[in-house]
Design an enzyme around this catalytic site. Structure first.
Site, PDB file in Angstrom:
ATOM      1  CE  LYS A   1      -1.637  -4.518   3.452  1.00  0.00           C
ATOM      2  NZ  LYS A   1      -1.868  -5.870   2.984  1.00  0.00           N
TER       3      LYS A   1
ATOM      4  CE1 TYR B   1      -4.208  -2.920   5.740  1.00  0.00           C
ATOM      5  CE2 TYR B   1      -3.726  -0.607   5.318  1.00  0.00           C
ATOM      6  CZ  TYR B   1      -3.962  -1.881   4.850  1.00  0.00           C
ATOM      7  OH  TYR B   1      -3.931  -2.127   3.498  1.00  0.00           O
TER       8      TYR B   1
ATOM      9  CB  SER C   1      -0.860  -0.035   1.268  1.00  0.00           C
ATOM     10  OG  SER C   1      -1.490   1.195   1.472  1.00  0.00           O
TER      11      SER C   1
HETATM   12  P1  NAD Z   1     -11.082  -7.123   1.172  1.00  0.00           P
HETATM   13  O1  NAD Z   1     -11.330  -7.072   2.629  1.00  0.00           O
HETATM   14  O2  NAD Z   1     -12.230  -6.919   0.262  1.00  0.00           O
HETATM   15  O3  NAD Z   1     -10.378  -8.501   0.789  1.00  0.00           O
HETATM   16  C1  NAD Z   1      -9.523  -9.175   1.661  1.00  0.00           C
HETATM   17  C2  NAD Z   1     -10.038 -10.603   1.777  1.00  0.00           C
HETATM   18  O4  NAD Z   1      -9.181 -11.333   2.647  1.00  0.00           O
HETATM   19  C3  NAD Z   1     -11.452 -10.687   2.361  1.00  0.00           C
HETATM   20  O5  NAD Z   1     -12.236 -11.464   1.493  1.00  0.00           O
HETATM   21  C4  NAD Z   1     -11.256 -11.359   3.715  1.00  0.00           C
HETATM   22  O6  NAD Z   1     -12.349 -12.153   4.062  1.00  0.00           O
HETATM   23  C5  NAD Z   1      -9.987 -12.150   3.479  1.00  0.00           C
HETATM   24  N1  NAD Z   1      -9.182 -12.427   4.682  1.00  0.00           N
HETATM   25  C6  NAD Z   1      -8.760 -11.549   5.611  1.00  0.00           C
HETATM   26  N2  NAD Z   1      -8.031 -12.187   6.552  1.00  0.00           N
HETATM   27  C7  NAD Z   1      -7.979 -13.493   6.180  1.00  0.00           C
HETATM   28  C8  NAD Z   1      -7.372 -14.662   6.748  1.00  0.00           C
HETATM   29  N3  NAD Z   1      -6.699 -14.616   7.885  1.00  0.00           N
HETATM   30  N4  NAD Z   1      -7.539 -15.831   6.103  1.00  0.00           N
HETATM   31  C9  NAD Z   1      -8.234 -15.909   4.958  1.00  0.00           C
HETATM   32  N5  NAD Z   1      -8.834 -14.847   4.387  1.00  0.00           N
HETATM   33  C10 NAD Z   1      -8.700 -13.654   4.993  1.00  0.00           C
HETATM   34  O7  NAD Z   1      -9.924  -6.071   0.864  1.00  0.00           O
HETATM   35  P2  NAD Z   1      -9.354  -5.535  -0.515  1.00  0.00           P
HETATM   36  O8  NAD Z   1      -9.701  -4.100  -0.623  1.00  0.00           O
HETATM   37  O9  NAD Z   1      -9.692  -6.449  -1.615  1.00  0.00           O
HETATM   38  O10 NAD Z   1      -7.804  -5.602  -0.194  1.00  0.00           O
HETATM   39  C11 NAD Z   1      -6.999  -6.676  -0.608  1.00  0.00           C
HETATM   40  C12 NAD Z   1      -5.580  -6.427  -0.157  1.00  0.00           C
HETATM   41  O11 NAD Z   1      -5.113  -5.193  -0.657  1.00  0.00           O
HETATM   42  C13 NAD Z   1      -5.420  -6.333   1.367  1.00  0.00           C
HETATM   43  O12 NAD Z   1      -4.198  -6.932   1.706  1.00  0.00           O
HETATM   44  C14 NAD Z   1      -5.357  -4.845   1.614  1.00  0.00           C
HETATM   45  O13 NAD Z   1      -4.646  -4.543   2.771  1.00  0.00           O
HETATM   46  C15 NAD Z   1      -4.612  -4.378   0.375  1.00  0.00           C
HETATM   47  N6  NAD Z   1      -4.852  -2.975   0.052  1.00  0.00           N
HETATM   48  C16 NAD Z   1      -6.133  -2.531  -0.112  1.00  0.00           C
HETATM   49  C17 NAD Z   1      -6.367  -1.199  -0.421  1.00  0.00           C
HETATM   50  C18 NAD Z   1      -7.764  -0.670  -0.530  1.00  0.00           C
HETATM   51  O14 NAD Z   1      -7.953   0.541  -0.396  1.00  0.00           O
HETATM   52  N7  NAD Z   1      -8.763  -1.506  -0.814  1.00  0.00           N
HETATM   53  C19 NAD Z   1      -5.274  -0.334  -0.585  1.00  0.00           C
HETATM   54  C20 NAD Z   1      -3.989  -0.824  -0.433  1.00  0.00           C
HETATM   55  C21 NAD Z   1      -3.790  -2.162  -0.112  1.00  0.00           C
HETATM   56  C1  WQD Z   2      -9.711   9.445   0.772  1.00  0.00           C
HETATM   57  C2  WQD Z   2      -9.940  10.921   1.049  1.00  0.00           C
HETATM   58  C3  WQD Z   2     -10.362  11.461   3.360  1.00  0.00           C
HETATM   59  C4  WQD Z   2     -14.164   9.391   3.694  1.00  0.00           C
HETATM   60  C5  WQD Z   2      -7.129   4.527   3.114  1.00  0.00           C
HETATM   61  C6  WQD Z   2      -6.084   3.845   3.958  1.00  0.00           C
HETATM   62  C7  WQD Z   2      -4.924   3.449   3.124  1.00  0.00           C
HETATM   63  C8  WQD Z   2      -5.352   2.661   1.893  1.00  0.00           C
HETATM   64  C9  WQD Z   2      -6.499   3.277   1.176  1.00  0.00           C
HETATM   65  C10 WQD Z   2      -5.067   0.322   2.313  1.00  0.00           C
HETATM   66  C11 WQD Z   2      -9.240  11.413   2.315  1.00  0.00           C
HETATM   67  C12 WQD Z   2     -11.562  11.776   2.506  1.00  0.00           C
HETATM   68  C13 WQD Z   2     -12.984   9.909   3.211  1.00  0.00           C
HETATM   69  C14 WQD Z   2     -15.210  10.285   4.068  1.00  0.00           C
HETATM   70  C15 WQD Z   2     -13.825  12.128   3.385  1.00  0.00           C
HETATM   71  N1  WQD Z   2      -5.803   1.357   2.227  1.00  0.00           N
HETATM   72  N2  WQD Z   2     -12.824  11.258   3.048  1.00  0.00           N
HETATM   73  N3  WQD Z   2     -14.996  11.621   3.889  1.00  0.00           N
HETATM   74  O1  WQD Z   2      -7.419   7.669   3.664  1.00  0.00           O
HETATM   75  O2  WQD Z   2      -6.405   7.757   1.348  1.00  0.00           O
HETATM   76  O3  WQD Z   2      -6.537   5.635   2.515  1.00  0.00           O
HETATM   77  O4  WQD Z   2      -7.524   3.635   2.098  1.00  0.00           O
HETATM   78  O5  WQD Z   2      -3.904   0.190   2.296  1.00  0.00           O
HETATM   79  O6  WQD Z   2      -4.071   2.715   3.927  1.00  0.00           O
HETATM   80  O7  WQD Z   2      -5.666   4.742   4.951  1.00  0.00           O
HETATM   81  O8  WQD Z   2      -8.626   6.664   1.659  1.00  0.00           O
HETATM   82  O9  WQD Z   2     -10.958   6.627   0.911  1.00  0.00           O
HETATM   83  O10 WQD Z   2     -10.466   6.741   3.386  1.00  0.00           O
HETATM   84  O11 WQD Z   2     -10.007   8.726   1.967  1.00  0.00           O
HETATM   85  O12 WQD Z   2     -13.680  13.345   3.262  1.00  0.00           O
HETATM   86  O13 WQD Z   2     -16.262   9.873   4.534  1.00  0.00           O
HETATM   87  O14 WQD Z   2     -11.339  11.149   1.270  1.00  0.00           O
HETATM   88  O15 WQD Z   2     -10.168  12.428   4.332  1.00  0.00           O
HETATM   89  O16 WQD Z   2      -8.813  12.710   2.058  1.00  0.00           O
HETATM   90  P1  WQD Z   2      -7.219   7.044   2.363  1.00  0.00           P
HETATM   91  P2  WQD Z   2     -10.093   7.118   2.015  1.00  0.00           P
END
Ligand code: NAD
Ligand code: WQD
Length: 343
Positions: free
Chosen positions: A156, A152, A127
């Site tokens: 990562k 969290y 991330s």
């Molecule tokens: P998500 O929660 O939709 O998907 C993650 C999946 O992993 C879920 O289906 C959950 O049930 C499963 N899971 C969690 N812990 C588990 C375990 N111990 N055993 C088996 N299954 C498990 O999330 P996502 O948005 O698809 O994210 C996927 C990956 O990407 C995650 O590692 C997340 O940290 C990373 N990521 C997401 C974002 C984002 O904003 N969505 C941004 C950066 C990184």
């Molecule tokens: C985006 C912008 C908020 C909600 C998070 C995690 C990051 C990554 C992605 C996994 C920001 C604003 C949001 C609301 C708002 N995940 N906002 N009102 O904060 O960039 O990142 O998700 O790795 O680790 O921290 O994403 O979608 O929460 O926010 O004004 O109700 O929208 O302040 O500026 P963020 P977000």
């Protein structure tokens, strides 16, 4: 070479979109998920898109025996895309031990199983949170990793380090993909993000407000040092992101990786403010959003967007979909959810 690819967390948001891309390219995705943040009905929807229901086993990665058992039943896995993790930043502050256990123990068991079964290719979901507030924008992969603001985020950073150390001492070859802000849904509108409870992220909050599930979108802060005072992010379409996983895996399969562990930013390279995101949503949906300014949200970085040169050059990958398309697909999915697509 076998076409079997294990996708941990494959019934989740990004995982399900990646499963579709794998199927489209002739791979056989095997999904492990404990369903802690996803719904098994997603598998039926994947099948509606691709015509194939992927193999699914409900396994918790922290269940070492269950995991080992899976690997002894499924041979010839060419590589693993590891999505499974808990991802809610605020929840991780409240429940750090649960987050460290789930995200780190799960990874360690997976790496042990990989070693035991001689599976050596791993694509990992990292991330942009590892950069915190970067000093220079757009942020490149060699920008320093900053002290994490949440457990969290720390999982990562630690996971990247574990993968890195392991890749130096074993046959493991890994690519950590640092996502910026994944949003949107599959173009069919059949799969998308399924936030449990009240969403923390901006786009599901916008679409839920527009559909009437939430009263008002609270915009966190209007006094940031940005052109309109709201935070800037690099939003990336989930299908573009999914495509990058396939390319990264194939890079490892072809042995094209230049180091045992590589890192790539995945974003569009464009930064948009919260207000610009709202405007784009209103334009493509035709819905006037009810929103108001509130105080800053603790822990938010002011602005972050990716330098994607490395992914462009080395992976030959570039995000194709723009903000309007991201918003339109997110809205189509929200409307399908409201119409009972999961019922
Ligand atoms: P998500 O929660 O939709 O998907 C993650 C999946 O992993 C879920 O289906 C959950 O049930 C499963 N899971 C969690 N812990 C588990 C375990 N111990 N055993 C088996 N299954 C498990 O999330 P996502 O948005 O698809 O994210 C996927 C990956 O990407 C995650 O590692 C997340 O940290 C990373 N990521 C997401 C974002 C984002 O904003 N969505 C941004 C950066 C990184
Ligand atoms: C985006 C912008 C908020 C909600 C998070 C995690 C990051 C990554 C992605 C996994 C920001 C604003 C949001 C609301 C708002 N995940 N906002 N009102 O904060 O960039 O990142 O998700 O790795 O680790 O921290 O994403 O979608 O929460 O926010 O004004 O109700 O929208 O302040 O500026 P963020 P977000």
């Amino acid at each position: 070479m076998t076409k079997k690819v294990l996708v941990t967390g494959g019934s989740g948001y990004i995982g399900s979109h990646t499963v579709i891309e794998l199927q489209k390219s002739g791979y056989e995705p095997l999904i492990i998920d404990n369903l802690s943040n996803s719904d098994e009905r997603m598998l039926g929807l994947i099948a509606r898109i691709s015509g194939q229901k992927p193999l699914f086993e409900r396994i918790d990665l922290c269940d070492r025996k269950g995991l080992m058992d899976f690997f002894s039943r499924h041979r010839d896995i060419a590589g693993i895309i590891h999505f499974a993790a808990l991802k809610a930043v605020g929840e991780s502050v409240a429940e750090p031990v649960r987050y460290y256990h789930n995200n780190i123990t799960g990874l360690l068991y997976l790496l042990e199983a990989m070693q035991e079964h001689d599976i050596n290719r791993l694509v990992f979901s990292s991330s942009c949170t590892v950069y915190g507030q970067p000093e220079q924008l757009p942020v490149t992969e060699d920008a320093p990793v900053q002290q994490a603001v949440s457990p969290y985020g720390n999982t990562k950073q630690i996971a990247e380090e574990i993968i890195h150390d392991s890749s130096q001492q074993s046959k493991l070859r890994a690519i950590s993909l640092r996502y910026f802000n994944p949003i949107g849904a599959h173009e069919s509108g059949l799969i998308g993000e399924l936030p449990l409870g009240v969403p923390n992220n901006l786009i599901p909050y916008i679409t839920q407000t527009a559909i009437g599930k939430r009263k008002e979108l609270r915009v966190w802060g209007k006094d940031y040092n940005t052109p309109d005072g709201t935070c800037i992010r690099d939003y990336i379409h989930v299908s573009d992101l999914a495509q990058a996983h396939l390319i990264a895996l194939e890079r490892l399969m072809k042995g094209e990786n230049e180091k045992p562990h590589e890192y790539f930013n995945l974003g569009t390279g464009e930064g948009y403010s919260v207000l610009e995101a709202i405007q784009a949503f209103e334009k493509v949906s035709g819905v006037k959003l009810n929103w108001a300014f509130y105080d800053r949200r603790p822990g938010d970085v002011e602005k972050v967007y990716a330098d994607t040169t490395l992914a462009n050059l080395k992976l030959g990958w570039k995000a194709e979909k723009g903000l309007d398309e991201m918003m339109a697909s997110a809205w189509k999915w929200e409307k399908n959810l409201a119409a009972g697509i999961l019922d």
